[in-house]
Design an enzyme around this catalytic site. Structure first.
Site, PDB file in Angstrom:
ATOM      1  N   TYR A  22      73.809   3.661  16.621  1.00  0.00           N
ATOM      2  CA  TYR A  22      72.394   3.299  16.543  1.00  0.00           C
ATOM      3  C   TYR A  22      72.139   2.034  17.336  1.00  0.00           C
ATOM      4  O   TYR A  22      73.060   1.297  17.687  1.00  0.00           O
ATOM      5  CB  TYR A  22      71.950   3.121  15.087  1.00  0.00           C
ATOM      6  N   ARG A  60      74.298  -1.558  25.757  1.00  0.00           N
ATOM      7  CA  ARG A  60      75.234  -1.458  24.643  1.00  0.00           C
ATOM      8  C   ARG A  60      75.253  -0.037  24.075  1.00  0.00           C
ATOM      9  O   ARG A  60      76.297   0.461  23.644  1.00  0.00           O
ATOM     10  CB  ARG A  60      74.892  -2.469  23.556  1.00  0.00           C
ATOM     11  N   ARG A  90      81.910  21.856   9.450  1.00  0.00           N
ATOM     12  CA  ARG A  90      82.644  20.666   9.062  1.00  0.00           C
ATOM     13  C   ARG A  90      84.115  20.756   9.455  1.00  0.00           C
ATOM     14  O   ARG A  90      84.847  21.639   9.000  1.00  0.00           O
ATOM     15  CB  ARG A  90      82.527  20.412   7.549  1.00  0.00           C
ATOM     16  N   LYS A 120      78.651   0.145  17.747  1.00  0.00           N
ATOM     17  CA  LYS A 120      77.534   0.036  16.799  1.00  0.00           C
ATOM     18  C   LYS A 120      77.305   1.389  16.105  1.00  0.00           C
ATOM     19  O   LYS A 120      76.342   2.107  16.379  1.00  0.00           O
ATOM     20  CB  LYS A 120      76.271  -0.445  17.506  1.00  0.00           C
ATOM     21  N   GLU A 122      81.394 -12.224  10.915  1.00  0.00           N
ATOM     22  CA  GLU A 122      79.955 -12.230  11.162  1.00  0.00           C
ATOM     23  C   GLU A 122      79.209 -12.026   9.855  1.00  0.00           C
ATOM     24  O   GLU A 122      79.826 -11.881   8.800  1.00  0.00           O
ATOM     25  CB  GLU A 122      79.572 -11.156  12.186  1.00  0.00           C
ATOM     26  N   LEU A 181      80.529  -7.219  16.453  1.00  0.00           N
ATOM     27  CA  LEU A 181      79.617  -6.540  17.362  1.00  0.00           C
ATOM     28  C   LEU A 181      79.284  -7.484  18.513  1.00  0.00           C
ATOM     29  O   LEU A 181      79.110  -8.684  18.315  1.00  0.00           O
ATOM     30  CB  LEU A 181      78.334  -6.158  16.611  1.00  0.00           C
TER      31      LEU A 181
END
Length: 283
Positions: free
Chosen positions: A33, A52, A100, A147, A179, A203
């Site tokens: 995301y 990114r 799956r 991310k 972080e 990140l």
């Protein structure tokens, strides 16, 4: 008001967007995301977020269904369709639906979705009073540079902070701060900005990179090194950076005040510089 979202190639009302129960983002958190800030109807730091996004996709081997030009056009159009003046655009791209299996599908059909959220980012009341944080062990996976939507532990950390009467959590690993739950952590000691260097442990923050560049340009010394929780507690100032918080002061860590317990001069200056510079470059 019903929002208009972008989902699987088309704009539609939010209540019409549907995702397969077989989508790997739902089954495996096999998705990435990005969040882009919006101020005055313009995109803040879009180029960095787009770059990114491509890096994260490359690391996971997920193809993007839109060209860079098409993706920018969708961002601009979704702002216009929702008459968004200030807030954010959330983008999520999963590998798509497949029966799956832990093994990736050979020819994935990615699921791309975007939606907007209205939010006060310029006149954020926390910028004036600062936020409090607690410390927690960093129990996330080891590739935090990608991310992904694997956000359960950061969500749990936020909830633990809330239960403790704090605003957020700073995560620690091997005795040093990595972080915040959803932002980059920084401290200021003797006028020098100190922040953890880039690696798989954190990140690669877009706002982080811009803030460091702007600090150097303003004559503020920058040192990229790991720092301990104790260093943070006795620092002159502390702050976080993120796409919609910009530069936000931290005034308390584990109940102990940072500095005099108020937003410090370096943090306030960096927030002012960041907003002025990045808004002038918004597209």
């Amino acid at each position: 008001m019903t929002r208009i979202v972008w989902h699987k190639g088309a704009f539609m009302p939010e209540n019409e967007a549907q995702v397969s129960i077989f989508d790997r983002g739902y089954l495996f958190a096999d998705a990435i995301y990005e969040v882009t800030g919006v101020v005055g109807g313009k995109l803040v730091e879009y180029e960095g977020h787009a770059a990114r996004l491509q890096r994260s996709l490359a690391e996971l081997g997920i193809p993007c269904p839109l060209t860079p030009e098409e993706l920018l056009a969708v961002h601009r159009e979704i702002v216009a369709r929702n008459d968004l003046d200030e807030g954010l655009i959330y983008l999520q791209l999963s590998r798509g639906p497949a029966d799956r299996d832990f093994v990736f599908p050979a020819n994935p059909e990615p699921t791309l979705s975007l939606f907007t959220q209205a939010k006060r980012v310029l006149e954020n009341p926390q910028a004036g009073r600062g936020i409090s944080v607690i410390s927690l062990p960093d129990l996330r996976w080891a590739r935090r540079d990608i991310k992904t939507v694997q956000l359960l532990y950061p969500s749990m950390a936020k909830m633990q902070a809330k239960a403790a009467g704090a605003d957020d959590a700073w995560l620690t690993q091997d005795g040093t701060v990595t972080e915040a739950s959803s932002a980059t952590a920084h401290i200021v000691v003797g006028g020098t900005l100190i922040t953890r260097p880039l690696s798989n442990d954190i990140l690669h923050g877009i706002t982080r990179a811009s803030t460091l560049d702007l600090a150097r340009g303003a004559g503020i010394p920058v040192v990229e090194r790991a720092f301990t929780l104790r260093e943070a507690q006795i620092a002159d100032e502390a702050f976080i950076t993120s796409a919609t918080n910009f530069v936000l002061p931290v005034v308390s860590i584990d109940g102990a005040p940072v500095g005099d317990g108020k937003p410090g001069p370096v943090t306030r200056r960096l927030r002012e510089i960041y907003i002025a510079d990045r808004l002038s470059r918004a597209i």
